[in-house]
Design a protein around this motif. Structure first.
Motif, PDB file in Angstrom:
ATOM      1  N   VAL A  45       0.377  -0.888   0.214  1.00 22.08           N
ATOM      2  CA  VAL A  45       0.107  -0.400  -0.289  1.00 22.08           C
ATOM      3  C   VAL A  45       1.241   0.681  -0.139  1.00 22.08           C
ATOM      4  CG1 VAL A  45      -2.406   1.558   1.232  1.00 22.08           C
ATOM      5  CG2 VAL A  45      -1.848  -1.183   0.916  1.00 22.08           C
ATOM      6  N   TYR A  46       0.901   2.099  -1.069  1.00 22.12           N
ATOM      7  CA  TYR A  46       1.505   2.810  -0.661  1.00 22.12           C
ATOM      8  C   TYR A  46       0.425   4.734  -0.521  1.00 22.12           C
ATOM      9  CZ  TYR A  46       3.047   0.325  -4.740  1.00 22.12           C
ATOM     10  OH  TYR A  46       3.815  -0.714  -5.056  1.00 22.12           O
ATOM     11  N   THR A  47       1.567   5.334   0.220  1.00 21.66           N
ATOM     12  CA  THR A  47       1.203   6.078   1.799  1.00 21.66           C
ATOM     13  C   THR A  47       1.893   6.968   1.104  1.00 21.66           C
ATOM     14  OG1 THR A  47       2.782   5.321   3.458  1.00 21.66           O
ATOM     15  CG2 THR A  47       0.942   4.273   3.178  1.00 21.66           C
ATOM     16  N   PHE A  48       1.292   8.226   1.048  1.00 16.74           N
ATOM     17  CA  PHE A  48       1.258   9.907   1.286  1.00 16.74           C
ATOM     18  C   PHE A  48       0.592  10.768   2.062  1.00 16.74           C
ATOM     19  CE2 PHE A  48       1.571   7.889  -2.652  1.00 16.74           C
ATOM     20  CZ  PHE A  48       3.052   7.420  -3.353  1.00 16.74           C
ATOM     21  N   LYS A  49       1.831  10.662   2.499  1.00 18.51           N
ATOM     22  CA  LYS A  49       0.916  12.046   4.103  1.00 18.51           C
ATOM     23  C   LYS A  49       1.792  13.336   3.897  1.00 18.51           C
ATOM     24  CE  LYS A  49       0.359   7.992   5.620  1.00 18.51           C
ATOM     25  NZ  LYS A  49      -0.988   7.607   5.730  1.00 18.51           N
ATOM     26  N   GLY A  50       0.604  14.123   4.506  1.00 23.43           N
ATOM     27  CA  GLY A  50       1.249  15.839   4.799  1.00 23.43           C
ATOM     28  C   GLY A  50       1.216  16.733   3.584  1.00 23.43           C
ATOM     29  N   ASP A 114      -3.677   6.689   0.597  1.00 27.93           N
ATOM     30  CA  ASP A 114      -3.219   5.209   0.905  1.00 27.93           C
ATOM     31  C   ASP A 114      -3.851   4.742   0.027  1.00 27.93           C
ATOM     32  OD1 ASP A 114      -2.268   4.351   3.498  1.00 27.93           O
ATOM     33  OD2 ASP A 114      -4.202   5.693   4.029  1.00 27.93           O
ATOM     34  N   THR A 115      -3.004   3.730  -1.000  1.00 31.72           N
ATOM     35  CA  THR A 115      -3.160   3.599  -2.110  1.00 31.72           C
ATOM     36  C   THR A 115      -2.228   2.281  -2.807  1.00 31.72           C
ATOM     37  OG1 THR A 115      -3.896   3.479  -4.381  1.00 31.72           O
ATOM     38  CG2 THR A 115      -1.697   4.401  -3.691  1.00 31.72           C
ATOM     39  N   PRO A 116      -3.851   1.268  -2.813  1.00 28.10           N
ATOM     40  CA  PRO A 116      -3.139  -0.009  -4.355  1.00 28.10           C
ATOM     41  C   PRO A 116      -2.370  -0.296  -5.225  1.00 28.10           C
ATOM     42  CG  PRO A 116      -5.472  -0.168  -3.702  1.00 28.10           C
ATOM     43  CD  PRO A 116      -4.549   1.300  -3.095  1.00 28.10           C
ATOM     44  N   THR A 117      -2.264   1.015  -6.005  1.00 25.08           N
ATOM     45  CA  THR A 117      -1.307   1.270  -7.329  1.00 25.08           C
ATOM     46  C   THR A 117      -1.039   2.464  -7.794  1.00 25.08           C
ATOM     47  OG1 THR A 117      -1.986   0.580  -9.158  1.00 25.08           O
ATOM     48  CG2 THR A 117      -4.267   1.047  -8.368  1.00 25.08           C
ATOM     49  N   HIS A 151      -7.226  -4.368   1.547  1.00 16.58           N
ATOM     50  CA  HIS A 151      -7.992  -5.496   1.687  1.00 16.58           C
ATOM     51  C   HIS A 151      -9.606  -4.930   0.749  1.00 16.58           C
ATOM     52  CE1 HIS A 151      -6.916  -6.804   5.051  1.00 16.58           C
ATOM     53  NE2 HIS A 151      -7.140  -7.906   5.186  1.00 16.58           N
ATOM     54  N   GLN A 152      -9.541  -4.131   0.034  1.00 23.13           N
ATOM     55  CA  GLN A 152     -10.291  -3.980  -0.599  1.00 23.13           C
ATOM     56  C   GLN A 152     -10.638  -2.572  -1.565  1.00 23.13           C
ATOM     57  OE1 GLN A 152     -13.661  -4.869  -0.287  1.00 23.13           O
ATOM     58  NE2 GLN A 152     -13.185  -6.409   2.080  1.00 23.13           N
ATOM     59  N   ASP A 153      -8.934  -2.551  -1.999  1.00 22.93           N
ATOM     60  CA  ASP A 153      -8.766  -2.245  -3.367  1.00 22.93           C
ATOM     61  C   ASP A 153      -9.279  -0.780  -4.057  1.00 22.93           C
ATOM     62  OD1 ASP A 153      -6.364  -3.897  -4.520  1.00 22.93           O
ATOM     63  OD2 ASP A 153      -7.447  -5.048  -5.749  1.00 22.93           O
ATOM     64  N   ILE A 154      -9.285   0.350  -2.044  1.00 19.15           N
ATOM     65  CA  ILE A 154      -9.836   1.288  -2.608  1.00 19.15           C
ATOM     66  C   ILE A 154      -8.691   2.342  -2.034  1.00 19.15           C
ATOM     67  CG2 ILE A 154     -10.563   2.577  -1.351  1.00 19.15           C
ATOM     68  CD1 ILE A 154     -13.379   1.289  -2.494  1.00 19.15           C
ATOM     69  N   VAL A 155      -9.212   3.556  -3.000  1.00 11.92           N
ATOM     70  CA  VAL A 155      -8.077   4.274  -2.603  1.00 11.92           C
ATOM     71  C   VAL A 155      -8.398   5.379  -1.485  1.00 11.92           C
ATOM     72  CG1 VAL A 155      -6.604   6.600  -3.001  1.00 11.92           C
ATOM     73  CG2 VAL A 155      -7.558   4.981  -4.329  1.00 11.92           C
ATOM     74  N   VAL A 156      -7.919   5.284  -0.144  1.00  9.25           N
ATOM     75  CA  VAL A 156      -8.245   6.140   1.002  1.00  9.25           C
ATOM     76  C   VAL A 156      -7.486   7.457   1.208  1.00  9.25           C
ATOM     77  CG1 VAL A 156      -9.044   5.930   3.055  1.00  9.25           C
ATOM     78  CG2 VAL A 156      -9.269   3.774   2.217  1.00  9.25           C
ATOM     79  N   VAL A 157      -8.740   8.690   1.212  1.00 15.11           N
ATOM     80  CA  VAL A 157      -8.276   9.799   1.607  1.00 15.11           C
ATOM     81  C   VAL A 157      -8.473  10.128   2.603  1.00 15.11           C
ATOM     82  CG1 VAL A 157      -7.572  12.595   0.169  1.00 15.11           C
ATOM     83  CG2 VAL A 157      -8.047  10.779  -0.853  1.00 15.11           C
ATOM     84  N   THR A 158      -7.114  11.060   3.479  1.00 11.72           N
ATOM     85  CA  THR A 158      -8.161  11.927   4.902  1.00 11.72           C
ATOM     86  C   THR A 158      -7.066  12.983   4.722  1.00 11.72           C
ATOM     87  OG1 THR A 158      -6.261  10.947   6.660  1.00 11.72           O
ATOM     88  CG2 THR A 158      -7.911   9.159   6.057  1.00 11.72           C
TER      89      THR A 158
END
Length: 568
Positions: A45-50, A114-117, A151-158
């Protein structure tokens, strides 16, 4: 409320090389990190913060709508979270999990992904999280969404948005128009539209979701004309607009804050100019003092949303009645004991030890003081006593306390949720739930009579049971196999809804993770008020507490109308 920073997950390198992921945004390039869940060790999972999604709201931009992010040169490090928006951080001492950090700063308008691709043509659905905290505290990434992405192949943004007076103070005119915290949320959605394709997401399949005040924010975005077209679906967990209702005299509160800080209040322009000169520490401290001063007016923030004519053209109830909504797909629901423990622990004296008759009466009067006219308050208290205490033992302090927790939860969360579901169900697709699952890591520290409390679903929906979540005491959170199984079900429901608009339809779902087939979740309609009882084994039911909901949404409004004052 639970917390964990991404560095607590198992980390690693991007597949096929040693390079950390770099993505181009409209403002510049960012370099992230790679994370793994404990159960999907071959799925990065590729994560990018801030990442800034708006210009720092400082100086002259304090109390104003956000401006677009300022571009940067080179590659920006996106491996760590940005500062949280200014707030009183003492509340977080009450939670078991360790915060990722405790740095607050006015320069706080950042997103995390957080993104799986990172394939631009992947076009995965996007879940955009709006955090809770009563519109006075909170942070975008109090806990990570690595599991939900994996788990769900979803891009999550916070993301962070301004809270407290910095987010919601209003003078009712152009000097401080108010609702800028909501405008931050709109700006974050605009950023997603412009940038999420490069992170593997589909800007045409964005679902906003939130909990508590974040769920209320989702509801406000559903009715605001400014967010039309910026998202397609919506999820509200334990809150709707009325949970954080509007206040009709915001200037009064702005003046109170200014007086706390020694600012001249004779005209709004000079008052706001003075408030712009104050430090964030002084504003946060003054806000806390103000919070205590108005505590006897009811369970409310000093700076609620306001009808500003722009973000909010009218009260949300009016917009809902007119069908002026931005989505035809809404999943919403409650926990079955919303005010069972967490919320009353912070406002009810000696909570947990029972409640005497005098305290019960005083708390009921406080509950009805703010929203209802004086002429009908005693009648409403009498109606509530009859409905919730009839046949009960009024000499049992624990029974009395329990009755109060049900009244408070129905008033703040459950009845407003049912009302919004009814208003939208006539013209859209509504899925309603009552969550009954009590996570193992929470039940051990609470009395047996507490059901599924406010916040209980947060780590379950996020999939935190598949991560190493650090505790404040230095240990690691312990999750049961039931916690993990329930989490897989809930993540599937949420992601299915984001993909297809139907929480039971797994079309297009992942093929490389242990995704369960979930029980069928029927649609909620006016003629068939079906809802889902979410649990380790979920099941559908018909009729969402009809007697209690009729009391709040029909009987009491008629009492108010008969008193000669409209409920709004």
């Amino acid at each position: 409320m639970e917390a964990k920073h991404s560095h607590g997950c198992k980390g690693g390198e991007a597949s096929g090389g040693n390079e950390l992921p770099v993505v181009t945004t409209a403002s510049g390039k960012v370099r992230g990190t790679v994370q793994y869940t404990n159960d999907l060790l071959d799925k990065p999972v590729y994560t990018f913060k801030g990442i800034p999604y708006a210009a720092p709201p400082v100086g002259d931009l304090r109390f104003r709508a956000p401006k677009p992010a300022v571009p940067w040169e080179g590659i920006r490090d996106a491996s760590t979270l940005g500062a949280f928006c200014p707030q009183d951080m003492s509340f977080f001492a009450l939670i078991a999990t360790k915060l990722p950090h405790t740095v607050t700063d006015e320069d706080c308008l950042t997103v995390n992904i957080d993104t799986p691709t990172l394939e631009k043509n992947a076009r995965l659905p996007v879940l955009l999280w709006i955090h809770g905290g009563g519109l006075i505290l909170g942070m975008g990434e109090q806990f990570p969404y690595t599991s939900l992405a994996a788990h769900q192949d979803i891009v999550v943004v916070t993301f962070n948005y301004r809270v407290g007076p910095l987010g919601f103070l209003s003078t009712g005119d152009e000097n401080a128009p108010g609702n800028v915290g909501f405008l931050d949320q709109v700006q974050a959605m605009v950023w997603v539209q412009e940038n999420i394709t490069n992170f593997g997401g589909d800007p045409g399949r964005v679902t906003i979701f939130g909990q508590s005040a974040g769920a209320a924010s989702v509801c406000y975005q559903v009715v605001s004309p400014l967010s039309k077209g910026l998202f397609q679906r919506a999820i509200s967990q334990s809150g709707v607009c009325q949970t954080c209702d509007t206040f009709s005299k915001p200037l009064e509160r702005a003046v109170m804050l200014a007086e706390e800080l020694g600012c001249d209040t004779k005209d709004t322009a000079s008052m706001i100019a003075c408030l712009r000169q104050k430090s964030t520490d002084d504003i946060v401290a003054a806000h806390q003092r103000l919070f205590m001063k108005i505590a006897d007016l009811g369970f409310t923030s000093p700076f609620p949303p306001s009808v500003d004519g722009v973000f909010l053209p009218a009260h949300p109830n009016v917009l809902l009645e007119k069908g002026q909504v931005n989505t035809g797909s809404y999943l919403l629901g409650v926990n079955n004991h919303e005010c069972g423990f967490l919320i009353p622990s912070s406002i009810v004296p000696n909570f947990g030890q029972g409640m005497d008759e005098e305290t019960f009466s005083a708390m009921l009067k406080t509950l009805v003081r703010q929203p209802y006219p004086v002429s009908v308050q005693d009648n409403i208290v009498a109606v509530l006593r009859k409905a919730y205490c009839n046949g009960g033992d009024q000499d049992d302090p624990l029974a009395t306390q329990y009755q109060f927790t049900k009244i408070m939860g129905d008033n703040m969360v459950v009845a407003p949720t049912a009302s919004v579901a009814d208003r939208i169900a006539g013209s859209g697709h509504v899925y309603l739930y009552e969550n009954q699952y009590i996570p193992s890591f929470l039940s051990a520290d609470r009395p047996d009579w507490v059901g599924c409390d406010h916040d209980d679903e947060l780590l379950i929906v996020a999939g935190a049971a598949m991560l190493d979540v650090p505790r404040q005491d230095g240990g690691i959170m312990s999750f049961s196999e039931e916690d993990k199984k329930t989490s897989l079900y809930y993540m599937a429901y949420w992601a299915n809804f984001a993909r297809t608009g139907n929480p039971s339809d797994r079309t297009g779902g992942p093929v490389d993770s242990p995704t369960p087939t979930v029980p069928e979740w029927p649609q909620y309609t006016p003629g068939n008020p079906a809802y889902m009882k979410l649990d380790l084994t979920s099941s559908a039911d018909i009729g969402f507490h009809p007697d209690r909901m009729a009391l709040w949404n029909d009987v009491i409004p008629k009492l108010v109308a008969a008193s000669g004052r409209d409920e709004l």
